[in-house]
Design a protein around this motif. Structure first.
Motif, short mmCIF file in Angstrom:
data_model
loop_
_atom_site.label_atom_id
_atom_site.label_comp_id
_atom_site.label_asym_id
_atom_site.label_seq_id
_atom_site.Cartn_x
_atom_site.Cartn_y
_atom_site.Cartn_z
N ILE A 1 -9.17 -53.01 -30.38
CA ILE A 1 -10.28 -53.94 -30.12
C ILE A 1 -9.89 -55.37 -30.50
O ILE A 1 -10.27 -56.33 -29.83
N MET A 2 -9.11 -55.51 -31.56
CA MET A 2 -8.70 -56.87 -31.94
C MET A 2 -7.80 -57.49 -30.87
O MET A 2 -7.89 -58.68 -30.58
N LEU A 3 -6.95 -56.65 -30.25
CA LEU A 3 -6.11 -57.17 -29.17
C LEU A 3 -6.98 -57.61 -27.99
O LEU A 3 -6.77 -58.68 -27.41
N THR B 1 -7.45 -61.57 -26.52
CA THR B 1 -7.32 -61.94 -25.11
C THR B 1 -8.61 -62.58 -24.61
O THR B 1 -8.61 -63.63 -23.97
N GLU B 2 -9.72 -61.93 -24.97
CA GLU B 2 -11.01 -62.39 -24.51
C GLU B 2 -11.35 -63.79 -25.05
O GLU B 2 -12.01 -64.58 -24.40
N ARG B 3 -10.87 -64.06 -26.24
CA ARG B 3 -11.21 -65.34 -26.88
C ARG B 3 -10.05 -66.32 -26.84
O ARG B 3 -9.98 -67.22 -27.68
N THR B 4 -9.16 -66.15 -25.87
CA THR B 4 -8.03 -67.06 -25.75
C THR B 4 -8.50 -68.51 -25.70
O THR B 4 -7.94 -69.39 -26.35
N ARG B 5 -9.56 -68.75 -24.93
CA ARG B 5 -10.05 -70.12 -24.77
C ARG B 5 -10.55 -70.67 -26.11
O ARG B 5 -10.28 -71.81 -26.46
N GLU B 6 -11.30 -69.82 -26.83
CA GLU B 6 -11.78 -70.25 -28.15
C GLU B 6 -10.60 -70.63 -29.04
O GLU B 6 -10.63 -71.64 -29.75
N ILE B 7 -9.56 -69.79 -28.99
CA ILE B 7 -8.38 -70.08 -29.81
C ILE B 7 -7.76 -71.40 -29.38
O ILE B 7 -7.38 -72.23 -30.22
N GLY B 8 -7.69 -71.62 -28.05
CA GLY B 8 -7.16 -72.88 -27.53
C GLY B 8 -7.96 -74.07 -28.04
O GLY B 8 -7.38 -75.09 -28.45
N ILE B 9 -9.28 -73.95 -28.01
CA ILE B 9 -10.13 -75.04 -28.50
C ILE B 9 -9.84 -75.32 -29.97
O ILE B 9 -9.64 -76.46 -30.39
N ALA C 1 -2.59 -64.11 -31.77
CA ALA C 1 -3.54 -65.21 -31.57
C ALA C 1 -2.95 -66.51 -32.11
O ALA C 1 -3.05 -67.57 -31.47
N ALA C 2 -2.32 -66.41 -33.28
CA ALA C 2 -1.83 -67.63 -33.94
C ALA C 2 -0.68 -68.26 -33.17
O ALA C 2 -0.43 -69.46 -33.28
N PRO D 1 -1.46 -73.94 -27.27
CA PRO D 1 -2.80 -74.51 -27.05
C PRO D 1 -3.06 -74.91 -25.60
O PRO D 1 -4.17 -74.74 -25.11
N ILE D 2 -2.05 -75.41 -24.92
CA ILE D 2 -2.26 -75.85 -23.53
C ILE D 2 -2.58 -74.66 -22.63
O ILE D 2 -3.56 -74.67 -21.87
N ASP D 3 -1.76 -73.58 -22.76
CA ASP D 3 -2.01 -72.38 -21.97
C ASP D 3 -3.36 -71.77 -22.32
O ASP D 3 -4.10 -71.32 -21.44
N ALA D 4 -3.65 -71.74 -23.61
CA ALA D 4 -4.88 -71.10 -24.06
C ALA D 4 -6.11 -71.85 -23.53
O ALA D 4 -7.10 -71.24 -23.15
N LEU D 5 -6.02 -73.18 -23.47
CA LEU D 5 -7.15 -73.96 -22.98
C LEU D 5 -7.35 -73.75 -21.49
O LEU D 5 -8.46 -73.84 -20.98
N ARG D 6 -6.26 -73.48 -20.78
CA ARG D 6 -6.34 -73.31 -19.34
C ARG D 6 -6.77 -71.90 -18.97
O ARG D 6 -7.10 -71.63 -17.82
N TYR D 7 -6.74 -70.98 -19.97
CA TYR D 7 -6.98 -69.56 -19.68
C TYR D 7 -8.40 -69.34 -19.17
O TYR D 7 -9.36 -69.85 -19.73
N GLU D 8 -8.51 -68.59 -18.08
CA GLU D 8 -9.85 -68.29 -17.53
C GLU D 8 -10.22 -66.87 -17.91
O GLU D 8 -9.53 -65.95 -17.55
#
Lengths: 406, 253
Positions: free
Chosen positions: A302-304, A308-316, A394-395, A399-406
């Protein structure tokens, strides 16, 4: 990031996904509950076996005729030289530390009294028997040595047999019970002892003088079993050795001959049984621990998904200045909180389950604090172990890829 | 006055498979404190890569980048994160707010990172102050999905401002907004610029770039045009004119 802020971030994401958090942690809950409940049952079994063995009597040596541990595992228990009454008397006279001795002559028969008919076991014993077996009378008296010598037709009656023959309202003392048409006067009643290790009801019994049993019922002149009580725990082994050498001498056994008798040491028995049940308890705990590991894998899964689901949050978070370790800690803490939460709920359910077993089946269970501590510590460790990989993933996001992640 | 941004032959080369892609080829320029700059160009011109480098999200493969006097082109991942946290504020096209956090929590977030020891109450007070600055002080407890696009972008601006950055970076900040809301956002940027904030914006819309004071056009990774805007438009005035038109149209009917 400040520790408090990390805890807040981790906890709030768990609170937002209540159902998912609960389902994720279910594996750990079941694992912890299983460890605690099963170890509690194991501890209960351990205590039950120990108390059953203790109820055999205190510092007890049982001497059996025939060698049950003969070579090749073939029992020659019924053959060989029997024990005689003289053997028993010699033990009582010569062995140091013997405080009580009783032959045991077992037979069974129909007990008839009060118009009732009941198949029961009859044991011929000496007056010492009650003290040896830690048994007491609930009424009346035990027969005396004089009555033994007189081959008296007397007996003390077990509670189950008394209930079967006389019902609950009649005092058996003063009544007569006929065995093989021989009337035995009941002079005492025994307290209830329950079933023995083999599941036999020890209260369905009539105790009579061994002399009477031998001469009036069985016709035997030799003994199968002699119960010996030793004064204290530390004299047990010495007494056992003395009995052994005494009997070898009396039976005129050569050095190369094996014993034609067998001595069961109650302390040894207790220790062996204790070891077996301890291993059993450990085994139960180990099997239950497997489900804890499975629960940990569930958390990792579930953490994995969550990472993935929160990639954008991580990017932010990375964009506005979170460092790798800030993100690592946030997700690691989430996993640890999940598993610890599972640990706490699991402890509750495990303890409750152990209680339930006691209530439903009457089987005593003991929740050990070490099992609770182990289960909780293990679940926290599982959170760290299985949470680390997703958190590191996650760490390490860019950041650029993570922000672009849909 | 020393330049806030000093770029010296910045290059960015991506290696994909066997071939090299030159996203940025030797860009040298400087931006003074208080400027309002628009990077313009079509997609593939290198302006987004420039933005990532200016925002310390990415590292140039060649050249030097002095931000506020510090060479940030050689910093590692975590050091750049620290620079982003302390000196930069980001506004994105897609707002990029945390969907399940309130406006106030979103604005508070930058203060939680970067080894600063602020008391939470102080942080929340500052976050509220930033929200008030963009006109959303009364909506602090709303979540992003309870706010309009323009309001979400204003929350994002408040978040970018809360750590008092030296530079505000905006990546197509009006790309997801209608023209009227775009004007509101540009009015906020102009107001911030008037207060002394340095703003660098990436856009491909000339209408939006018209509100800035300097336009830098890029093409194929090079700066092809770099000139101050003669007479920047005033977003507040445009907004008022738009409202006047609407009022007149309503009156005429």
């Amino acid at each position: 990031m400040q520790p408090l802020a990390i805890i807040r971030a981790a906890a709030s994401s768990l609170v937002r996904h209540k159902l998912r958090s609960l389902l994720t942690t279910l594996g750990v809950i079941i694992g912890v509950a299983a460890v605690i409940a099963l170890v509690a049952v194991g501890n209960g079994a351990q205590a039950k076996v120990a108390s059953d063995i203790a109820s055999l009597g205190q510092n007890l040596l049982l001497v059996f005729a025939g060698n049950r541990r003969s070579a090749g595992g073939v029992s020659s228990g019924l053959g060989g030289a029997p024990l005689t009454l003289d053997d028993a008397k010699a033990i009582q006279r010569e062995v140091i530390g013997v405080t009580g001795l009783s032959p045991e002559v077992r037979t069974s028969g129909q007990a008839v009294a009060n118009g009732q008919n009941w198949s029961t076991s009859v044991i011929g014993v000496s007056g010492d028997y009650l003290a040896i077996r830690q048994w007491t009378l609930s009424g009346g008296v035990m027969f005396t040595p004089a009555e033994e010598r007189a081959v008296a037709k007397l007996g003390v009656i077990g509670s189950k047999l008394a209930a079967q023959l006389f019902g609950a309202n009649v005092d058996p003392v003063g009544q007569t019970v006929r065995i093989k048409n021989i009337p035995f006067l009941i002079i005492g009643t025994l307290t209830s002892k329950g079933a023995n290790l083999g599941g036999q009801d020890q209260d369905d019994v009539l105790l009579i003088p061994y002399t009477s049993a031998m001469r009036r019922l069985t016709g035997d002149t030799t003994l199968r079993t002699v119960d010996v009580q030793v004064a204290s725990d530390d004299q047990m082994n010495a007494a056992q050795e003395q009995i052994e050498s005494l009997l070898r001498q009396r039976h005129r056994l050569r050095k190369d001959q094996t014993n034609d008798f067998n001595i069961l040491n109650q302390a040894e028995l207790a220790q062996t049984a204790g070891n077996i049940t301890k291993v059993l308890t450990l085994l139960l705990g180990a099997i239950a621990s497997v489900s804890l590991v499975v629960g940990g894998i569930g958390i990792m899964n579930i953490m994995l998904v969550s990472v993935t689901e929160r990639t954008r949050e991580i990017g932010i978070r990375l964009a506005i200045g979170a460092q790798g370790r800030d993100v690592l800690w946030q997700f690691l803490l989430e996993a640890v909180l999940l598993s610890c939460l599972g640990g706490v709920i699991g402890i509750g359910i495990g303890v409750g389950g152990a209680r339930l077993v006691t209530v439903v089946s009457g089987f005593q269970t003991f929740v050990s604090s070490s099992a609770v501590a182990f289960a909780f510590g293990f679940s926290a460790a599982i959170g760290i172990f299985f949470g680390f990989y997703p958190a590191r993933k996650a760490a390490r996001l860019d950041p650029i890829d993570a922000l672009r992640y849909e | 006055m020393p330049a806030l941004i000093d770029l010296d032959s910045i290059q960015k080369v991506y290696r994909t498979g066997g071939s090299e892609v030159h996203a940025v080829r030797s860009v040298t320029l400087s931006i003074q404190p208080g400027e309002f700059v628009a990077f313009m160009g079509s997609s593939g011109s290198g302006k987004s890569t420039m933005m990532n480098i200016l925002g310390c999200l990415d590292r140039p493969t060649g050249g030097h980048y002095l931000l506020d006097g510090e060479d940030v082109s050689t910093l590692d991942r975590d050091e750049r994160a620290l620079v982003r946290n302390r000196k930069l504020g980001f506004v994105f096209q897609g707002f990029n707010l945390l969907p399940r956090a309130t406006a106030l929590e979103n604005v508070e977030m930058p203060m939680l990172y970067g080894h600063r020891r602020t008391r939470r109450a102080d942080g929340l007070a500052r976050a509220l102050e930033a929200l008030t600055q963009v006109g959303l002080g009364d909506r602090w407890d709303h979540r992003p999905n309870q706010l309009s696009g323009g309001q979400q972008q204003r929350v994002a601006i408040a978040r970018a401002l809360v750590n008092r950055p030296a530079l505000l970076l905006a990546d197509e900040p009006t790309g997801n907004l209608d023209s009227r809301t775009s004007l509101e956002i540009m009015a906020i940027f102009q107001a911030l610029n008037a207060q002394g904030h340095t703003i660098v914006m990436v856009t491909h819309e000339p209408d939006i770039a018209a509100f800035t004071s300097r336009q830098i056009h890029m093409k194929d990774g090079r700066v092809v045009h770099d000139a101050p805007v003669e007479r920047p438009l005033d977003a507040t005035a445009e907004l008022r004119a738009l409202q006047g038109d609407v009022a007149m149209a309503a009156h005429a009917r």
